[in-house]
Design an enzyme around this catalytic site. Structure first.
Site, PDB file in Angstrom:
ATOM      1  N   ASP A  22       0.831  -1.218   0.000  1.00  0.00           N
ATOM      2  CA  ASP A  22       0.000   0.000   0.000  1.00  0.00           C
ATOM      3  C   ASP A  22       0.861   1.263   0.000  1.00  0.00           C
ATOM      4  O   ASP A  22       0.637   2.192   0.781  1.00  0.00           O
ATOM      5  CB  ASP A  22      -0.933   0.031   1.220  1.00  0.00           C
ATOM      6  CG  ASP A  22      -1.658  -1.276   1.451  1.00  0.00           C
ATOM      7  OD1 ASP A  22      -1.994  -1.945   0.451  1.00  0.00           O
ATOM      8  OD2 ASP A  22      -1.897  -1.635   2.621  1.00  0.00           O
ATOM      9  N   GLU A 206     -10.868  -0.917  -3.971  1.00  0.00           N
ATOM     10  CA  GLU A 206     -10.234  -0.242  -2.833  1.00  0.00           C
ATOM     11  C   GLU A 206      -9.045   0.595  -3.318  1.00  0.00           C
ATOM     12  O   GLU A 206      -8.769   0.705  -4.512  1.00  0.00           O
ATOM     13  CB  GLU A 206      -9.755  -1.290  -1.824  1.00  0.00           C
ATOM     14  CG  GLU A 206      -8.701  -2.253  -2.375  1.00  0.00           C
ATOM     15  CD  GLU A 206      -8.342  -3.367  -1.407  1.00  0.00           C
ATOM     16  OE1 GLU A 206      -9.014  -3.509  -0.360  1.00  0.00           O
ATOM     17  OE2 GLU A 206      -7.387  -4.114  -1.711  1.00  0.00           O
TER      18      GLU A 206
END
Length: 323
Positions: A22, A206
């Site tokens: 991420d 997401e």
């Protein structure tokens, strides 16, 4: 120090050898700071922090967040405003709750960041992947993910992205608008997933990252299962940060990047940043290697063809370094 390094002519992904999932990159005063999801440090802090002058050579600076409790910390992103750095993240296990979005502050991009004691979306049982975005007029917006259990139009049950206007850096207006919900087969996270007292064919969209280009707002997202080959990056587009957002006509696949078999698997959860010279946009993302030992940080150029974002990535071969 990064400033003493010789600028490399080429590089090969990944650009950092350790787990850095991420990845979010902030450019501040001539340096890049990267934050990611990874095991915590020996000092108890969460989120590794790296620094670079060129997006290729990265120096570890330790860990950013002094945890306020909890057991699991995901997807940090940092915004800078009026001398303060704001770190947005999700934590699990605080007061017995599932992942909730929180914010921490520091006067240094490397931290330490101290939690502000604020739950950003208290009415949701689950919220992750905060992405702060400032428009050209100075207004801030927060893109983030929540779960959708109802069927509507062609949307699937699962995790999706919403956006809300920010009143200040620690307060949302409380009027979230839908940005993107899972709607394609490649968005599948897990069949027969037990959630919220029922069993669903769960889909996921997401990891929002927003870029304004030619007056339009492109929200890049990652879809699918983060640990599998179907994970990839696509986008939706709007005329305003609050939407409504439109899908590309050929959106039945991950349009920006998908697995490069045997090399970079499940690329996604990207951020976007300008090159040192300011004339290139780079997409920063994670991907698994063939050994599957961790998601590592990679970078590739983002360019535009006929008004559409494109990249040659994920690239595992040598390429020219950011200019």
């Amino acid at each position: 120090m990064p400033g003493t390094f010789t600028k490399p002519a080429t590089f090969t992904n990944p650009v950092y050898p350790h787990t850095m999932a991420d990845p979010f990159v902030l450019k501040h005063e001539g340096f890049y700071y990267a934050y990611g999801t990874a095991p915590g440090g020996a000092d108890g802090r969460a989120f590794p922090v790296l620094r670079s002058a060129d997006l290729v050579q990265w120096e570890p600076l330790g860990f950013a967040l002094v945890p306020p409790g909890g057991t699991d910390f995901w997807a940090p992103e940092v915004a800078y405003r009026d001398g303060t750095f704001y770190l947005y993240y999700s934590a699990q296990g605080i007061e017995g709750r599932d992942h909730q979005l929180r914010v921490a502050t520091s006067t240094d991009p490397a931290g330490p960041f101290l939690d502000a004691g604020v739950v950003l979306v208290p009415d949701q049982p689950f919220s992750i992947d905060a992405h702060p975005f400032q428009d050209d007029d100075g207004t801030w917006y927060l893109f983030y993910c929540v779960d959708f259990l109802e069927l509507e139009d062609d949307h699937r049950v699962g995790t999706g992205i919403v956006v809300d206007r920010m009143i200040d850096m620690q307060t949302l207006e409380g009027r979230p608008r839908m940005v993107a919900r899972p709607h394609e087969d490649w968005h599948l996270f897990l069949k027969e997933r037990a959630m919220y007292g029922d069993v669903y064919e769960w889909h996921t969209v997401e990891g929002a990252s927003v870029l304004r280009h030619d007056g339009l707002y492109y929200c890049f997202y990652s879809g699918g299962a983060w640990e599998r080959e179907n994970y990839g990056v696509s986008w939706v587009v709007a005329d305003h940060p609050l939407g409504p957002y439109r899908r590309p006509a050929d959106g039945g696949r991950a349009l920006l990047m998908s697995t490069l078999p045997g090399a970079l698997i499940g690329p996604g959860h990207n951020s976007l940043v300008q090159s040192p010279g300011g004339n290139e946009t780079w997409i920063v993302y994670h991907a698994w290697g063939p050994d599957r030992t961790g998601r590592r940080m990679c970078i590739d150029r983002l360019r535009w063809e006929d008004g559409r974002p494109v990249t040659d990535g994920p690239l595992a071969s040598a390429q020219a370094a950011p200019d």
